[in-house]
Design an enzyme around this catalytic site. Sequence first.
Site, PDB file in Angstrom:
ATOM      1  N   ARG A   7       0.672  -1.291   0.112  1.00 60.35           N
ATOM      2  CA  ARG A   7      -0.087  -0.033   0.039  1.00 60.35           C
ATOM      3  C   ARG A   7       0.915   1.499  -0.230  1.00 60.35           C
ATOM      4  O   ARG A   7       2.023   1.210   0.428  1.00 60.35           O
ATOM      5  CB  ARG A   7      -0.923   0.031   1.213  1.00 60.35           C
ATOM      6  CG  ARG A   7      -1.893  -1.026   1.489  1.00 60.35           C
ATOM      7  CD  ARG A   7      -2.649  -1.132   2.833  1.00 60.35           C
ATOM      8  NE  ARG A   7      -3.514  -2.406   2.777  1.00 60.35           N
ATOM      9  CZ  ARG A   7      -3.276  -3.372   3.306  1.00 60.35           C
ATOM     10  NH1 ARG A   7      -1.986  -3.472   3.772  1.00 60.35           N
ATOM     11  NH2 ARG A   7      -3.816  -4.328   3.377  1.00 60.35           N
ATOM     12  N   LYS A  31      -3.872  -2.371  15.431  1.00 60.71           N
ATOM     13  CA  LYS A  31      -3.531  -1.008  14.829  1.00 60.71           C
ATOM     14  C   LYS A  31      -2.062  -0.935  14.957  1.00 60.71           C
ATOM     15  O   LYS A  31      -1.424   0.097  14.275  1.00 60.71           O
ATOM     16  CB  LYS A  31      -4.059   0.021  15.518  1.00 60.71           C
ATOM     17  CG  LYS A  31      -5.836  -0.200  15.540  1.00 60.71           C
ATOM     18  CD  LYS A  31      -6.277  -0.034  14.011  1.00 60.71           C
ATOM     19  CE  LYS A  31      -7.675  -0.234  13.752  1.00 60.71           C
ATOM     20  NZ  LYS A  31      -8.108  -0.807  12.542  1.00 60.71           N
ATOM     21  N   HIS A  50      -4.208   2.526  -5.924  1.00 57.71           N
ATOM     22  CA  HIS A  50      -4.798   1.045  -5.137  1.00 57.71           C
ATOM     23  C   HIS A  50      -4.866   0.064  -6.138  1.00 57.71           C
ATOM     24  O   HIS A  50      -4.696  -1.073  -5.886  1.00 57.71           O
ATOM     25  CB  HIS A  50      -6.034   1.179  -4.306  1.00 57.71           C
ATOM     26  CG  HIS A  50      -5.981   0.134  -3.380  1.00 57.71           C
ATOM     27  ND1 HIS A  50      -5.073   0.352  -2.343  1.00 57.71           N
ATOM     28  CD2 HIS A  50      -6.924  -0.976  -3.144  1.00 57.71           C
ATOM     29  CE1 HIS A  50      -5.452  -0.829  -1.127  1.00 57.71           C
ATOM     30  NE2 HIS A  50      -6.340  -1.668  -1.953  1.00 57.71           N
ATOM     31  N   ARG A  66      -2.018  -2.425  -6.444  1.00 55.96           N
ATOM     32  CA  ARG A  66      -2.016  -3.492  -5.617  1.00 55.96           C
ATOM     33  C   ARG A  66      -2.809  -4.498  -5.998  1.00 55.96           C
ATOM     34  O   ARG A  66      -2.465  -5.880  -6.167  1.00 55.96           O
ATOM     35  CB  ARG A  66      -2.307  -3.041  -4.280  1.00 55.96           C
ATOM     36  CG  ARG A  66      -2.967  -4.066  -3.124  1.00 55.96           C
ATOM     37  CD  ARG A  66      -3.025  -3.440  -1.664  1.00 55.96           C
ATOM     38  NE  ARG A  66      -3.423  -4.261  -0.737  1.00 55.96           N
ATOM     39  CZ  ARG A  66      -2.805  -5.092   0.088  1.00 55.96           C
ATOM     40  NH1 ARG A  66      -1.312  -5.142  -0.189  1.00 55.96           N
ATOM     41  NH2 ARG A  66      -3.492  -5.847   0.999  1.00 55.96           N
ATOM     42  N   HIS A  90      -3.374 -10.381   3.768  1.00 56.72           N
ATOM     43  CA  HIS A  90      -4.656 -10.490   3.927  1.00 56.72           C
ATOM     44  C   HIS A  90      -4.894 -11.666   4.960  1.00 56.72           C
ATOM     45  O   HIS A  90      -4.108 -12.674   5.028  1.00 56.72           O
ATOM     46  CB  HIS A  90      -5.356 -11.018   2.701  1.00 56.72           C
ATOM     47  CG  HIS A  90      -5.613  -9.685   1.890  1.00 56.72           C
ATOM     48  ND1 HIS A  90      -4.705  -9.388   0.757  1.00 56.72           N
ATOM     49  CD2 HIS A  90      -6.472  -9.013   1.729  1.00 56.72           C
ATOM     50  CE1 HIS A  90      -5.157  -8.300   0.264  1.00 56.72           C
ATOM     51  NE2 HIS A  90      -6.476  -8.026   0.668  1.00 56.72           N
ATOM     52  N   TYR A 132      -9.148  -8.812  -4.302  1.00 55.04           N
ATOM     53  CA  TYR A 132      -8.101  -8.274  -5.031  1.00 55.04           C
ATOM     54  C   TYR A 132      -7.726  -9.079  -6.106  1.00 55.04           C
ATOM     55  O   TYR A 132      -6.481  -8.807  -6.974  1.00 55.04           O
ATOM     56  CB  TYR A 132      -6.951  -7.930  -4.073  1.00 55.04           C
ATOM     57  CG  TYR A 132      -7.121  -6.757  -3.223  1.00 55.04           C
ATOM     58  CD1 TYR A 132      -6.436  -5.783  -3.208  1.00 55.04           C
ATOM     59  CD2 TYR A 132      -7.931  -6.924  -1.947  1.00 55.04           C
ATOM     60  CE1 TYR A 132      -6.567  -4.722  -2.610  1.00 55.04           C
ATOM     61  CE2 TYR A 132      -7.970  -5.929  -1.144  1.00 55.04           C
ATOM     62  CZ  TYR A 132      -7.501  -4.688  -1.455  1.00 55.04           C
ATOM     63  OH  TYR A 132      -7.375  -3.688  -0.471  1.00 55.04           O
TER      64      TYR A 132
END
Length: 185
Positions: A45, A75, A135, A138, A161, A170
């Site tokens: 990303r 996080k 994106h 990706r 993932h 994706y």
Amino acid sequence: LLGGSRRRERRVSAQELKLLMHASTKHRSGWIGPIIMLAVETGMRQGEIQALQWKDVDFEGNTILIKDRKHPTEKAGNNQIIPVSNKALQVLRDWGPIKAKRSGAIFPDVKLAQSISDRFVKVRTAAGLPELHFHDLRHEAISRFFEKGLQIQEVARISGHKDWKQLLRYTQLNASSLVDKLNAN
């Protein structure tokens, strides 16, 4: 209640990538071209690329450490070492000498991840590809991993993932890339 996000099924063709790279050479920053290629080769990303440090790259082991990788519940501290191609490392080698020393941030002029997106918009416009998003690179990378024959768990290890449903969003395989597999002995 809000529904799920709209699914994009956008791949980047070889011609479009060529146009992007050509347009990136005309941009004074110098860093957008290597970032585009790194995204296509690694599936990282923009925030992950922006945060990269030279110490996070193991040129001998063909790996990159991604710190605090995006995760639905964790996080911080979600660090992950991913394998990377020789081509991705060559992008970094070619970029490295430009910045004189290989310490600190790989892209020190990129202060925010949003700067990548902002610059990408200018480059895609110059390339005549107004509907392309950063994106999408990706998506392209992840689809290429599958087309190379990597298994689900291998691609998930690279992309970060945690479940197949998310990874499936994706993955847009080209039918032509599957023909050889169908015709193999």
